[in-house]
Design an enzyme around this catalytic site. Structure first.
Site, PDB file in Angstrom:
ATOM      1  N   HIS A 249       0.820  -1.202   0.000  1.00  0.00           N
ATOM      2  CA  HIS A 249       0.000   0.000   0.000  1.00  0.00           C
ATOM      3  C   HIS A 249       0.857   1.256   0.000  1.00  0.00           C
ATOM      4  O   HIS A 249       0.465   2.280  -0.572  1.00  0.00           O
ATOM      5  CB  HIS A 249      -0.948  -0.004   1.189  1.00  0.00           C
ATOM      6  CG  HIS A 249      -2.114  -0.919   1.022  1.00  0.00           C
ATOM      7  ND1 HIS A 249      -2.877  -1.379   2.086  1.00  0.00           N
ATOM      8  CD2 HIS A 249      -2.646  -1.491  -0.089  1.00  0.00           C
ATOM      9  CE1 HIS A 249      -3.827  -2.169   1.621  1.00  0.00           C
ATOM     10  NE2 HIS A 249      -3.707  -2.257   0.314  1.00  0.00           N
ATOM     11  N   HIS A 379      -4.549  -5.464 -10.822  1.00  0.00           N
ATOM     12  CA  HIS A 379      -3.202  -4.996 -10.495  1.00  0.00           C
ATOM     13  C   HIS A 379      -2.210  -5.331 -11.605  1.00  0.00           C
ATOM     14  O   HIS A 379      -1.378  -4.498 -11.991  1.00  0.00           O
ATOM     15  CB  HIS A 379      -2.730  -5.606  -9.173  1.00  0.00           C
ATOM     16  CG  HIS A 379      -3.403  -5.048  -7.974  1.00  0.00           C
ATOM     17  ND1 HIS A 379      -3.108  -3.816  -7.445  1.00  0.00           N
ATOM     18  CD2 HIS A 379      -4.372  -5.566  -7.170  1.00  0.00           C
ATOM     19  CE1 HIS A 379      -3.852  -3.577  -6.380  1.00  0.00           C
ATOM     20  NE2 HIS A 379      -4.632  -4.631  -6.198  1.00  0.00           N
TER      21      HIS A 379
END
Length: 403
Positions: A249, A379
Site C-alpha cells: 500500500h 493490479h
C-alpha cells in the site's frame, strides 16, 4: 533494454494480451464475472464479488480504449451486472457479495466496493460502454453523499443497507482506492471536486498519519480517526484488513500521489517528498538482497509478519518505481523497476496461462494461505499498462484520446 527484456513496452504489450485472454474466461452468461481458479475455470465455490466485477469492468474498459476490439462488449457486460445483479433497487448503491441465485448474504455497503464501482463507471463511460452514463451518475452521487465525510475530509468505511447507520471503523485502504476513483472521475466528468477530495484524503492519511509513523501507513482507525495499531493482530493475513504495515500500500499510495500531483496546476512540494519517503521506507522494510519478492505485511519496526509474496504487492512496487523514475529521473527507481520486472517474469507470471500467480511462499512456490486461484487481473493489468502512459490525465482519458 531490448524489446524482449521483461518490462520493455513490447514485452508488456504481449504479456497484457495473454492476461486479457485468460481474463475473458471470467465472463458469466447470467451476468457479471466469475472468480477464476488457477487454470482459468470458474470457481463455483466463490460467490459473485462486487470488487471483482467492478475491477474487471475497469480492465475491459481500458483494454477497449487500448485497441482490443472485443473488450467493449465485456465492459458493457460488466456495466449491466453492476446495474442489475449487485444493485440495491430499493435504497440505491451496491451489495458486496451476491450468490449465484441472487441471494444477498451481507447487506451492509462498503466504501471499498463502491470506490471500484465509481472507477469502473468512469472508465466505462470513457470507453463508450452502454449504460455507463447512468451508472456513473449514480456511483458519483452515492460516493459523494454516503461515503464522503466533508467534516473529516475522508471517507467512512461501511454503512447499513438503508444508509441510516455508519459503522465506527475507518480504513485507509478504502480511502486509497477512493483517491484512485476520484482522480479518474475528475478527468472523465470534468468536475474538479473529485480531485480536491482526493487531495484532502492524501493530506490527512499520508501527510499527517503516515508522516507521524515514520512513513509506515496506519491502515486502521476508530470513528474519530485515531489509529488502531493492534487491529487484527490475531488475524495478520486478513486479505483486506491485515495487522501492521503493508508495504504494497505504501507503493500504491506513492504512485497515486504522483498521479495526483501531475493533475494539479500547482503541485504541493510535500507530495513528492511523501511519495519518495513512502517508497524508501517500504523498500527498506520489504526488499531483501537474498530473497526475491516482497512480503505482505510487517510490524511497526519493519520486521516481516506475513512473508507470503502477493502478486499485487510487486505489481504496485514496479508501478511506483516506474512513476517515480518518470517524475524524478532518478536512476535508483529505474534499477528497482528492472529488478522487479525480472522477478515478475521469472516467478509471478504463469507462462502457461498468461495470468499471474496471486500468492507465493518466500521460496517463491505457489501457496494459498490468503488467496486461491487467479480472480483478479486489475493490479497486473495496471502494471502492464500504466508505465507507457503519462501520470496525468488518467489512463481512461489518455487511452481514449488516442483511440
Amino acid at each position: 533494454m531490448t524489446q524482449s527484456d521483461p518490462g520493455s513496452p513490447a514485452w508488456r504489450h504481449e504479456a497484457r494480451a495473454k492476461l486479457l485472454a485468460f481474463s475473458r474466461q471470467s465472463w458469466r452468461q447470467e451476468g457479471g464475472f466469475f472468480w477464476l481458479d488457477d487454470s482459468g475455470t470458474p470457481d463455483r465455490d466463490k460467490v459473485l464479488e462486487l470488487w471483482i466485477n467492478a475491477r474487471m469492468t475497469y480492465v475491459f474498459s481500458l483494454a477497449h480504449l487500448a485497441g482490443d476490439d472485443d473488450a467493449q462488449r465485456l465492459a458493457g457486460h460488466g456495466v449491466r451486472a453492476l446495474s442489475t445483479v449487485f444493485h440495491d433497487e430499493v435504497n440505491g448503491g451496491w451489495y458486496d457479495r451476491v450468490e449465484f441465485d441472487g441471494d444477498v448474504p451481507e447487506r451492509t455497503k462498503g466504501c471499498y466496493g463502491h470506490a471500484f464501482v465509481l472507477l469502473a463507471a468512469a472508465s466505462a463511460k470513457a470507453a463508450g460502454a452502454d449504460g455507463a452514463d447512468d451508472l456513473l451518475t449514480e456511483a458519483a452521487r452515492i460516493h459523494g453523499q454516503k461515503f464522503w465525510d466533508p467534516d473529516e475530509g475522508r471517507c467512512v468505511e461501511e454503512v447499513s443497507e438503508d444508509w441510516s447507520t455508519v459503522d465506527g471503523y475507518r480504513g485507509a485502504n478504502s480511502n486509497m482506492h477512493s483517491v484512485e476513483a476520484y482522480l479518474v472521475a475528475a478527468d472523465v466528468t470534468g468536475d474538479d471536486v473529485w480531485r480536491r477530495r482526493a487531495l484532502s484524503i492524501c493530506e490527512r492519511i499520508i501527510g499527517i498519519h503516515a508522516r507521524a509513523h515514520e512513513w509506515r501507513i496506519p491502515e486502521h482507525y476508530d470513528h474519530d480517526w485515531t489509529p488502531l495499531p493492534s487491529y487484527n493482530e490475531d488475524q495478520p493475513a486478513d486479505p483486506f484488513r491485515p495487522f501492521g504495515s503493508t508495504p504494497g500500500h505504501a507503493f500504491e499510495w506513492a504512485r497515486l500521489l504522483l498521479q495526483l500531483a501531475a493533475g494539479l496546476e500547482s503541485p504541493r512540494p510535500w507530495i513528492e517528498e511523501a511519495a519518495e519517503a513512502l517508497f524508501a521506507q517500504a523498500v527498506d522494510d520489504a526488499v531483501s538482497d537474498e530473497e526475491p519478492g516482497l512480503p505482505y505485511t510487517t510490524n511497526w519496526h519493519g520486521e516481516p509478519i506475513v512473508e507470503e509474496r502477493f502478486h499485487w504487492v510487486i505489481a504496485e512496487a514496479v508501478l511506483a518505481a516506474e512513476a517515480l523514475h518518470t517524475w524524478t529521473g532518478k536512476q535508483i527507481y529505474a534499477g528497482l523497476a528492472e529488478r522487479w520486472w525480472s522477478e515478475i517474469d521469472e516467478h509471478y507470471i504463469d507462462h502457461e496461462t498468461g495470468a499471474w500467480h496471486h500468492e507465493l511462499s518466500p521460496a517463491m512456490h505457489q501457496t494459498t494461505r490468503t488467496w486461491r486461484g487467479k480472480p483478479d487481473a486489475y493490479h497486473a493489468f495496471n502494471a502492464l499498462t500504466l508505465p507507457d502512459l503519462p501520470l496525468a490525465p488518467s489512463a481512461a482519458l489518455t487511452l481514449g484520446a488516442g483511440a
